[in-house]
Design a protein around this motif. Structure first.
Motif, PDB file in Angstrom:
ATOM      1  N   ARG A  73       0.822  -1.210   0.000  1.00 27.25           N
ATOM      2  CA  ARG A  73       0.000   0.000   0.000  1.00 27.25           C
ATOM      3  C   ARG A  73       0.857   1.261   0.000  1.00 27.25           C
ATOM      4  N   GLU A  74       2.032   1.183   0.606  1.00 23.94           N
ATOM      5  CA  GLU A  74       2.944   2.327   0.603  1.00 23.94           C
ATOM      6  C   GLU A  74       3.712   2.415  -0.711  1.00 23.94           C
ATOM      7  N   LEU A  75       3.966   1.259  -1.315  1.00 22.06           N
ATOM      8  CA  LEU A  75       4.804   1.205  -2.507  1.00 22.06           C
ATOM      9  C   LEU A  75       4.035   1.523  -3.785  1.00 22.06           C
ATOM     10  N   MET A  76       2.798   1.062  -3.884  1.00 24.09           N
ATOM     11  CA  MET A  76       2.080   1.100  -5.155  1.00 24.09           C
ATOM     12  C   MET A  76       1.873   2.488  -5.745  1.00 24.09           C
ATOM     13  N   PRO A  77       1.609   3.517  -4.948  1.00 24.76           N
ATOM     14  CA  PRO A  77       1.467   4.839  -5.586  1.00 24.76           C
ATOM     15  C   PRO A  77       2.701   5.268  -6.371  1.00 24.76           C
ATOM     16  N   ALA A  78       3.888   4.854  -5.933  1.00 25.04           N
ATOM     17  CA  ALA A  78       5.110   5.176  -6.681  1.00 25.04           C
ATOM     18  C   ALA A  78       5.359   4.177  -7.804  1.00 25.04           C
ATOM     19  N   LEU A  79       5.044   2.895  -7.566  1.00 18.73           N
ATOM     20  CA  LEU A  79       5.274   1.873  -8.584  1.00 18.73           C
ATOM     21  C   LEU A  79       4.319   2.042  -9.764  1.00 18.73           C
ATOM     22  N   PHE A  80       3.068   2.347  -9.460  1.00 22.19           N
ATOM     23  CA  PHE A  80       2.052   2.540 -10.501  1.00 22.19           C
ATOM     24  C   PHE A  80       1.647   4.014 -10.551  1.00 22.19           C
ATOM     25  N   ALA A  81       2.634   4.866 -10.793  1.00 28.32           N
ATOM     26  CA  ALA A  81       2.378   6.306 -10.778  1.00 28.32           C
ATOM     27  C   ALA A  81       1.461   6.748 -11.918  1.00 28.32           C
ATOM     28  N   PHE A  82       1.316   5.917 -12.953  1.00 31.14           N
ATOM     29  CA  PHE A  82       0.453   6.260 -14.082  1.00 31.14           C
ATOM     30  C   PHE A  82      -1.024   5.983 -13.783  1.00 31.14           C
ATOM     31  N   VAL A  83      -1.323   5.467 -12.584  1.00 31.79           N
ATOM     32  CA  VAL A  83      -2.704   5.190 -12.168  1.00 31.79           C
ATOM     33  C   VAL A  83      -3.112   6.207 -11.114  1.00 31.79           C
ATOM     34  N   ARG A  84      -4.277   6.778 -11.261  1.00 30.79           N
ATOM     35  CA  ARG A  84      -4.817   7.696 -10.263  1.00 30.79           C
ATOM     36  C   ARG A  84      -5.878   6.981  -9.429  1.00 30.79           C
ATOM     37  N   ARG A  85      -6.072   7.483  -8.196  1.00 35.27           N
ATOM     38  CA  ARG A  85      -7.041   6.913  -7.260  1.00 35.27           C
ATOM     39  C   ARG A  85      -6.845   5.400  -7.107  1.00 35.27           C
ATOM     40  N   LEU A  86      -5.607   5.002  -6.939  1.00 35.45           N
ATOM     41  CA  LEU A  86      -5.246   3.591  -6.854  1.00 35.45           C
ATOM     42  C   LEU A  86      -5.742   2.968  -5.561  1.00 35.45           C
ATOM     43  N   ASP A  87      -6.261   1.755  -5.652  1.00 32.63           N
ATOM     44  CA  ASP A  87      -6.562   0.959  -4.468  1.00 32.63           C
ATOM     45  C   ASP A  87      -6.199  -0.491  -4.749  1.00 32.63           C
ATOM     46  N   PHE A  88      -5.920  -1.238  -3.681  1.00 31.77           N
ATOM     47  CA  PHE A  88      -5.330  -2.567  -3.794  1.00 31.77           C
ATOM     48  C   PHE A  88      -6.048  -3.507  -2.833  1.00 31.77           C
ATOM     49  N   ILE A 131      14.913  -7.940  -2.241  1.00 31.89           N
ATOM     50  CA  ILE A 131      14.099  -7.378  -3.314  1.00 31.89           C
ATOM     51  C   ILE A 131      14.946  -6.444  -4.160  1.00 31.89           C
ATOM     52  N   ASP A 132      14.973  -6.712  -5.453  1.00 31.58           N
ATOM     53  CA  ASP A 132      15.681  -5.858  -6.398  1.00 31.58           C
ATOM     54  C   ASP A 132      14.642  -5.075  -7.197  1.00 31.58           C
ATOM     55  N   VAL A 133      14.715  -3.749  -7.145  1.00 32.90           N
ATOM     56  CA  VAL A 133      13.700  -2.905  -7.786  1.00 32.90           C
ATOM     57  C   VAL A 133      13.622  -3.182  -9.280  1.00 32.90           C
ATOM     58  N   ASP A 134      14.782  -3.211  -9.946  1.00 31.57           N
ATOM     59  CA  ASP A 134      14.789  -3.388 -11.393  1.00 31.57           C
ATOM     60  C   ASP A 134      14.289  -4.769 -11.809  1.00 31.57           C
ATOM     61  N   ARG A 135      14.603  -5.773 -11.020  1.00 35.28           N
ATOM     62  CA  ARG A 135      14.277  -7.147 -11.419  1.00 35.28           C
ATOM     63  C   ARG A 135      12.934  -7.624 -10.890  1.00 35.28           C
ATOM     64  N   HIS A 136      12.535  -7.179  -9.684  1.00 36.07           N
ATOM     65  CA  HIS A 136      11.338  -7.712  -9.048  1.00 36.07           C
ATOM     66  C   HIS A 136      10.130  -6.775  -9.078  1.00 36.07           C
ATOM     67  N   LEU A 196       9.862  -3.299 -11.109  1.00 42.78           N
ATOM     68  CA  LEU A 196       9.582  -2.543 -12.334  1.00 42.78           C
ATOM     69  C   LEU A 196       8.895  -3.381 -13.413  1.00 42.78           C
ATOM     70  N   PRO A 197       9.185  -4.693 -13.547  1.00 44.06           N
ATOM     71  CA  PRO A 197       8.432  -5.478 -14.544  1.00 44.06           C
ATOM     72  C   PRO A 197       6.929  -5.481 -14.306  1.00 44.06           C
ATOM     73  N   PHE A 198       6.506  -5.423 -13.024  1.00 44.22           N
ATOM     74  CA  PHE A 198       5.073  -5.397 -12.743  1.00 44.22           C
ATOM     75  C   PHE A 198       4.455  -4.076 -13.197  1.00 44.22           C
ATOM     76  N   ALA A 199       5.205  -2.982 -13.041  1.00 42.81           N
ATOM     77  CA  ALA A 199       4.704  -1.688 -13.500  1.00 42.81           C
ATOM     78  C   ALA A 199       4.556  -1.686 -15.014  1.00 42.81           C
ATOM     79  N   ALA A 200       5.573  -2.211 -15.709  1.00 40.13           N
ATOM     80  CA  ALA A 200       5.493  -2.259 -17.171  1.00 40.13           C
ATOM     81  C   ALA A 200       4.368  -3.178 -17.629  1.00 40.13           C
ATOM     82  N   ASP A 201       4.182  -4.304 -16.935  1.00 36.53           N
ATOM     83  CA  ASP A 201       3.142  -5.253 -17.326  1.00 36.53           C
ATOM     84  C   ASP A 201       1.753  -4.641 -17.140  1.00 36.53           C
TER      85      ASP A 201
END
Length: 369
Positions: free
Chosen positions: A145-160, A336-341, A343-348
């Motif tokens: 919940r703390e990470l997703m707003p930065a990981l999925f910055a292209f989404v507004r009003r995000l909820d998980f 946890i590696d940001v680039d490997r673990h 960022l692929p989820f953000a791109a996907d």
């Protein structure tokens, strides 16, 4: 802080409560008295993540890596401290039960007594592990919940959401794209992409159960990602698309599709891979052709070898498989590696939403010249 941030207080809120055009409130079953100007995004589906957001992800993951190791070690200590006396007590109970069973039923009573005791021990250990692991799971959810707003910055009003079953799945069932008894969901995200509210869930749609060699197995209608968007502009009727990858297993036809009729292209190989159903085939001719071309292109140029659509005047469902999933973390012994673990989820997710919105646009009738 922009107008949206002022209105929301800058944190995660229940989705679709503000800043959405009035006709989308009915789509999401939400309402509010105050309607702000709708957000008009201009995000590129292939845009790179800003360096500031990546740095924020690194800080959060380093903090979480340290926290989850501490929580996991604490849970392991608790498990050992409780498991040893519980095992001793159950072992003593098992010996007494075995002795009583042997006295009453003879040697034949030993095995049932030992089996019941061992089964009880397994049940207690599983329950103990679940409850003791609660803090670890809560730490992970708080991290997401703390990470997703930065990981999925292209989404507004995000909820998980973790687990559960989105109510949108009932609407998918009503389209008769698939017949399924129930569904399981690992992760669900909701938010706003390019001004459109969406729901994305990682799911298994279970069609039924079969028994093979005395063992019951689940027959899955679909396993992958389900995206729900508002219906295409000015769309009427129902349009369904089922596809399969080359050499893939073809599900048998569902018993009923209401008023929908099979629509063929005249190309036997293409009709084997893509099956269209429409309740207004004459009105959907141009839409079906655009969707057919887009589907073939996506199946041949992306990892999504299965693609299904259910479009009505109330919903636009896009089902894609396979996918990396929505969010998942490596094992505890792997930092946890940001680039490997991550960022692929953000791109996907970005690509999933881009594909879904492209199909929605393709299903919108072209404006008259």
């Amino acid at each position: 802080m922009d107008e949206y941030e002022k209105a929301t207080g800058g944190g995660l809120l229940p989705v679709f409560d503000i800043a959405i055009p009035a006709h989308l409130y009915a789509f999401m079953g939400q309402s509010t008295e105050q309607i702000f100007e709708p957000f008009r995004g201009t995000h590129d589906a292939n845009a790179a993540m800003p360096a500031a957001d990546i740095e924020k992800l690194r800080v959060l993951t380093e903090k979480y890596d340290a926290t989850r190791v501490v929580e996991a070690r604490r849970a392991l200590r608790r498990m050992i401290l409780l498991a040893i006396p519980i095992t001793l007590v159950l072992g003593l109970v098992g010996l007494v039960a075995a002795a009583l069973a042997e006295r009453r039923f003879g040697p034949d009573g030993l095995f049932p007594a030992a089996g019941v005791t061992f089964g009880l021990w397994l049940l207690v250990m599983a329950s103990l592990k679940f409850f003791i692991g609660g803090p670890v799971r809560l730490t992970e959810l708080a991290f997401w919940r703390e990470l997703m707003p930065a990981l999925f910055a292209f989404v507004r009003r995000l909820d998980f959401y973790d687990g559960g079953c989105p109510s949108e799945i009932e609407r998918l069932a009503s389209t008769r794209l698939f017949t399924f008894l129930h569904s399981t969901h690992r992760r669900t995200l909701t938010g706003d992409f390019e001004g459109l509210p969406f729901m994305v869930t990682q799911t298994e749609l279970v069609r039924g159960r079969v028994k093979v060699a005395g063992v019951r197995h689940q027959l899955k209608a679909f396993e992958g990602i389900v995206v729900r968007l508002p219906p295409p502009d000015a769309f009427s009727g129902t349009l369904l698309l089922r596809s399969r990858s080359p050499g893939g297993f073809q599900l048998p036809p569902d018993p009923s599709r209401g008023k929908c009729q099979l629509v063929t292209s005249g190309n036997a190989e293409l009709d084997r891979r893509l099956t269209f159903f429409s309740d207004r085939p004459d009105a959907h001719v141009s839409i079906i052709e655009r969707v057919r071309q887009m589907t073939v292109s996506i199946m041949e140029t992306t990892p999504h070898q299965q693609l299904h659509l259910a479009i009505t005047n109330a919903d636009c469902f896009v089902l894609l498989a396979p996918s990396h999933g929505l969010v998942a973390l490596p094992d505890l012994d792997t930092p946890i590696d940001v680039d490997r673990h991550l960022l692929p989820f953000a791109a996907d997710l970005r690509n999933l939403l881009a594909v879904a919105t492209a199909f929605r646009a393709a299903a919108s009738p072209l404006p008259a010249n």
